[in-house]
Motif scaffolding. Structure first.
Motif, short mmCIF file in Angstrom:
data_model
loop_
_atom_site.label_atom_id
_atom_site.label_comp_id
_atom_site.label_asym_id
_atom_site.label_seq_id
_atom_site.Cartn_x
_atom_site.Cartn_y
_atom_site.Cartn_z
N LYS A 226 0.69 -1.23 0.10
CA LYS A 226 0.05 0.01 -0.07
C LYS A 226 0.91 1.21 -0.08
O LYS A 226 0.66 2.27 -0.80
CB LYS A 226 -0.96 0.00 1.32
N ILE A 227 2.07 1.27 0.78
CA ILE A 227 2.77 2.55 0.95
C ILE A 227 3.56 2.66 -0.51
O ILE A 227 3.82 3.61 -0.86
CB ILE A 227 3.85 2.27 2.06
N ASN A 228 3.99 1.71 -1.01
CA ASN A 228 4.93 1.65 -2.40
C ASN A 228 3.95 2.13 -3.29
O ASN A 228 4.44 2.85 -4.38
CB ASN A 228 5.37 0.03 -2.56
N ASN A 229 2.84 1.96 -3.44
CA ASN A 229 1.95 2.24 -4.45
C ASN A 229 0.82 3.57 -4.31
O ASN A 229 0.03 3.83 -4.96
CB ASN A 229 0.96 0.97 -4.90
N ASP A 230 1.26 4.20 -3.04
CA ASP A 230 0.39 5.32 -2.80
C ASP A 230 0.98 6.66 -3.31
O ASP A 230 1.81 6.98 -2.67
CB ASP A 230 0.29 5.11 -1.10
N LYS A 231 0.24 7.41 -4.10
CA LYS A 231 0.54 8.50 -4.69
C LYS A 231 0.60 9.64 -3.48
O LYS A 231 1.36 10.60 -3.72
CB LYS A 231 -0.03 8.98 -5.65
N ARG A 232 0.04 9.56 -2.33
CA ARG A 232 0.10 10.36 -1.29
C ARG A 232 1.34 10.40 -0.66
O ARG A 232 1.69 11.13 0.27
CB ARG A 232 -1.09 10.13 -0.34
N ILE A 233 2.42 9.50 -0.76
CA ILE A 233 3.61 9.33 -0.23
C ILE A 233 4.60 9.61 -1.14
O ILE A 233 4.91 8.86 -1.90
CB ILE A 233 3.51 7.92 0.45
N PRO A 234 5.38 10.75 -1.09
CA PRO A 234 6.22 11.00 -2.25
C PRO A 234 7.67 10.45 -2.02
O PRO A 234 8.26 10.35 -2.81
CB PRO A 234 6.39 12.62 -1.97
N ALA A 253 8.81 4.06 -8.46
CA ALA A 253 9.06 4.94 -9.69
C ALA A 253 8.00 4.93 -10.82
O ALA A 253 7.84 6.08 -11.35
CB ALA A 253 10.43 4.04 -10.28
N THR A 254 7.10 3.99 -10.91
CA THR A 254 6.19 3.99 -11.72
C THR A 254 5.25 5.11 -11.31
O THR A 254 4.54 5.68 -12.16
CB THR A 254 5.26 2.71 -11.44
N ARG A 255 5.00 5.54 -10.09
CA ARG A 255 4.22 6.63 -9.69
C ARG A 255 5.04 8.03 -9.61
O ARG A 255 4.40 8.79 -9.14
CB ARG A 255 3.46 6.40 -8.56
N PHE A 256 6.29 7.75 -10.10
CA PHE A 256 7.19 9.00 -10.02
C PHE A 256 7.53 9.59 -8.48
O PHE A 256 7.63 10.70 -8.26
CB PHE A 256 6.57 10.26 -10.88
N GLY A 257 7.51 8.63 -7.61
CA GLY A 257 7.67 8.90 -6.23
C GLY A 257 9.39 8.75 -5.95
O GLY A 257 9.79 8.22 -7.20
N ARG A 258 9.88 9.02 -5.09
CA ARG A 258 11.09 8.73 -4.77
C ARG A 258 11.55 7.54 -3.72
O ARG A 258 10.50 7.42 -2.88
CB ARG A 258 11.80 10.00 -4.00
N SER A 259 12.69 7.03 -3.77
CA SER A 259 12.91 5.97 -2.82
C SER A 259 14.31 6.14 -2.36
O SER A 259 15.29 6.61 -2.97
CB SER A 259 12.59 4.61 -3.28
#
Length: 509
Positions: A226-234, A253-259
Motif C-alpha cells: 500500500k505504501i509503495n503504490n500510494d501517490k500520497r507518499i512522495p 518509480a512507476t508513480r514518479f515517487g522517490r525511494s
C-alpha cells in the motif's frame, strides 16, 4: 531482569494494536500476529495488523498533520526531536532489553541500538538550524537567485527486523526536522519494538499539543504494498533484501515517487601482509558473528594475502573456538540466535550449496538443538575456504558464514572485493599508507562505505550510510543525507523596474 515488568513499562500488553496515529491506537479488523522470541521460543505478545480502513484513517491523519507541521519553524521541530531523544534516554534500558529479546541480538547491541537513536536525535536537533540553501549570481542585472529546501510531505518508512528501532529513527528524526510526517511499517518479525517506540514518541507529541499524525504506525505485511503504490507518499525509505528492493523501487518509480533503498551487503575485509593481525582478528570475528551475522554490514568475506593466509586462518579458527553461543541477554555470550527457523533453514541451505560448489569448511557449521537452545534458532558460526566466483559467495546469506579467499597483489584483492553485485561496506587492514590510499582512491573500493583498520560492521550516525550497485544507492543518517527528505526549489527575484529575459533574449511588445 523481569521481561514482564519491562514490557509493561514500555506500554506492551498481552494483545496490542499495531495501528496508531500518535497516541490514538486503533482497533482494526486485521488478524493478530504473535511475536515469538528467538531467545527461547516463547510467545511475547500479539499485535493486531492494520486493515484497509485503518490504513486510510492513518493516511488521513498524516495528511492533516503535514499541513500544520510544515509551517512549524525547523528549530521548533528540532525541539520536539530533542524531547524524543530525552525520552529515549529514560527508556534506554527497557527498550534495549526488548530489542535484544524480540530480535535476538546481544544486550550490549540492543542498548547500543537505542543509543544510536539518541545520537541521531542529537544530530537532527543541530541539523534543524542548518537546513542551508545556496545563493547564486544572476546573469540579469538587479536580480537575485537562490535555492531553498521544502518538506516533501508523508514519508513512508519500511524497516527490517535486524535493526528494529535504529533504522526507523535514522529516517524519522531527519524527516521530522525537515518538516515531513512519517508513516512506519516495521518488520512483522519485531512488531513489539515498534509499538514501544510509538508509545514513547506519542507521549512527547501529546505533551506538546502536536497533531497525532506526525508519527504513525502500521503493522502488517500487506501495508508495504500500500505504501509503495500510494501517490500520497512522495518518499519511501525501504530497508531489506535486494529482491524486495527491486519490487519497491519499481512500484515507487512507476508513480514518479522517490525511494531511499538500503538493500543487501556482501562485505569484505582485505587482510594485508602489512596488517596488525591481532587487531584484524577482532574486526573480522565481530564483523562475522556480531548479531549472528544478521547485519547488512556483517563481514561475509575475508580476502587474505597469501603470505599470511595460513597464519591468519589458524588464528581465526582459534578465535572461533572461544565463541560462546547462547542467550543474548547473558553478557558472557558472544553469539545469539537467528531471527527464526526460516533463517536457520537458509543458513543450512547455504552451507550445503557451498559444499556442493567446492567450499572447504575449516570451522564446521550446524544447528544447535540441545535443551539449552529450545527455540531452534541457534547455529554455529562457520568458516569456509572458497573462490570468489562461487554462486553462494556472490549471494548474501543473513547468517554467520564467513568465506576465506586468498590474494597475491592489492589490485587483485580490490578486484575480488568489488567482484560481487552488492556494494555496501568494505575494509582493508593495513599499516601501509600506500595500500590504504589506493583502497580509498577512485580505483579502490566501489562500496558506499570504505574503512581502513576497522571492520565492515557498524557505522557512526555522523556519516551518510548506504551503498552502491545492488545495495540500492540510498543514503540515510548523517552528512547531507537530509536532502533526500526534502524537495529543492530554485528562486529568482527581480527587484528592478524592467523585465530583462535570460540569455539576452529580446521580446518587445
Amino acid at each position: 531482569m523481569n521481561i514482564t515488568e519491562i514490557l509493561t513499562r514500555l506500554g506492551i500488553k498481552e494483545t496490542n494494536s499495531g495501528t496508531s496515529t500518535g497516541n490514538n491506537w486503533l482497533e482494526t479488523g486485521g488478524k493478530n500476529i504473535v511475536s515469538y522470541s528467538p531467545v527461547n521460543g516463547q510467545a511475547i505478545a500479539s499485535v493486531q495488523v492494520a486493515d484497509e480502513a485503518a490504513y486510510e484513517s492513518v493516511m488521513k491523519k498524516a495528511e492533516e498533520a503535514f499541513v500544520f507541521w510544515r509551517t512549524v519553524p525547523a528549530p521548533k521541530r528540532g525541539e520536539i526531536v530533542r524531547q524524543f531523544g530525552d525520552a529515549l534516554r529514560a527508556h534506554k534500558e527497557d527498550l534495549g532489553v526488548l530489542v535484544s529479546y524480540e530480535m535476538g541480538k546481544s544486550l550490549q547491541e540492543g542498548l547500543g541500538e537505542v543509543q544510536e537513536m539518541i545520537d541521531i536525535c542529537d544530530f537532527a536537533v543541530g541539523l534543524s538550524r542548518q537546513l542551508y540553501g545556496l545563493t547564486m549570481h544572476s546573469e540579469r542585472p538587479n536580480h537575485r537567485m537562490y535555492e531553498q529546501w521544502h518538506p516533501m510531505g508523508i514519508v513512508g518508512i519500511i524497516s527490517a527486523f535486524n535493526f528494529p528501532v535504529a533504522v526507523w529513527s535514522w529516517n524519522t528524526a531527519l524527516a521530522w526536522v525537515c518538516g515531513n510526517v512519517c508513516v512506519w511499517k516495521p518488520s512483522s518479525k519485531t512488531p513489539l519494538c515498534a509499538v514501544a517506540c510509538q508509545h514513547i514518541i506519542a507521549k512527547v507529541l501529546k505533551d506538546n499539543d502536536m497533531p497525532e499524525g506526525i508519527s504513525s504506525l502500521l503493522v502488517g505485511n500487506a501495508v508495504g504494498d500500500k505504501i509503495n503504490n500510494d501517490k500520497r507518499i512522495p518518499l519511501v525509505s525501504f530497508t531489506g533484501s535486494t529482491r524486495v528492493g527491486r519490487i519497491v523501487s519499481a512500484a515507487v518509480a512507476t508513480r514518479f515517487g522517490r525511494s531511499i533503498l538500503e538493500l543487501g551487503g556482501n562485505n569484505a575485509i582485505i587482510i594485508s601482509k602489512d596488517a596488525d593481525l591481532e587487531m584484524s582478528i577482532i574486526g573480522a570475528v565481530f564483523g562475522a558473528v556480531g548479531t549472528a551475522g544478521q547485519r547488512c554490514t556483517s563481514t561475509r568475506r575475508l580476502i587474505i594475502h597469501e603470505d599470511i593466509y595460513e597464519e591468519f586462518k589458524n588464528k581465526l579458527v582459534k578465535a572461533y573456538g572461544q565463541l560462546r553461543i547462547g542467550d543474548p541477554l547473558d553478557q558472557h555470550n558472544h553469539v545469539g540466535p537467528l531471527i527464526d527457523t526460516a533463517a536457520v533453514e537458509q543458513y543450512t541451505q547455504a552451507i550445503a550449496k557451498g559444499k556442493k560448489e567446492g567450499a572447504e569448511f575449516v570451522v564446521e557449521g550446524g544447528v544447535l538443538d540441545s535443551e539449552a537452545y529450545t527455540s531452534g534458532c541457534y547455529v554455529k558460526p562457520c568458516i569456509a575456504e572458497v573462490e570468489n566466483h562461487y554462486e553462494i559467495v556472490q549471494e548474501e546469506t543473513f547468517a554467520p558464514i564467513l568465506y576465506l579467499i586468498k590474494y597475491k597483489t592489492l589490485d587483485q584483492a580490490i578486484a575480488l572485493q568489488n567482484g560481487v553485485p552488492q556494494g555496501l561496506s568494505s575494509a582493508i587492514m593495513t599499516l601501509n599508507l600506500r595500500e590504504a590510499e589506493q583502497f580509498l582512491s577512485v580505483a579502490g573500493s566501489d562500496c558506499g562505505i570504505a574503512n581502513v583498520n576497522i571492520g565492515t560492521s557498524g557505522a557512526e550516525i555522523g556519516g551518510a550510510f548506504g551503498g552502491e550497485k545492488e545495495t540500492g544507492g540510498g543514503r540515510e543518517s548523517g552528512s547531507d543525507a537530509w536532502k533526500a527528505y526534502m524537495r529543492r526549489q530554485t528562486n529568482t527575484i527581480n527587484y528592478s523596474n524592467t523585465l530583462p529575459l535570460a540569455q539576452g533574449i529580446q521580446f518587445d511588445l
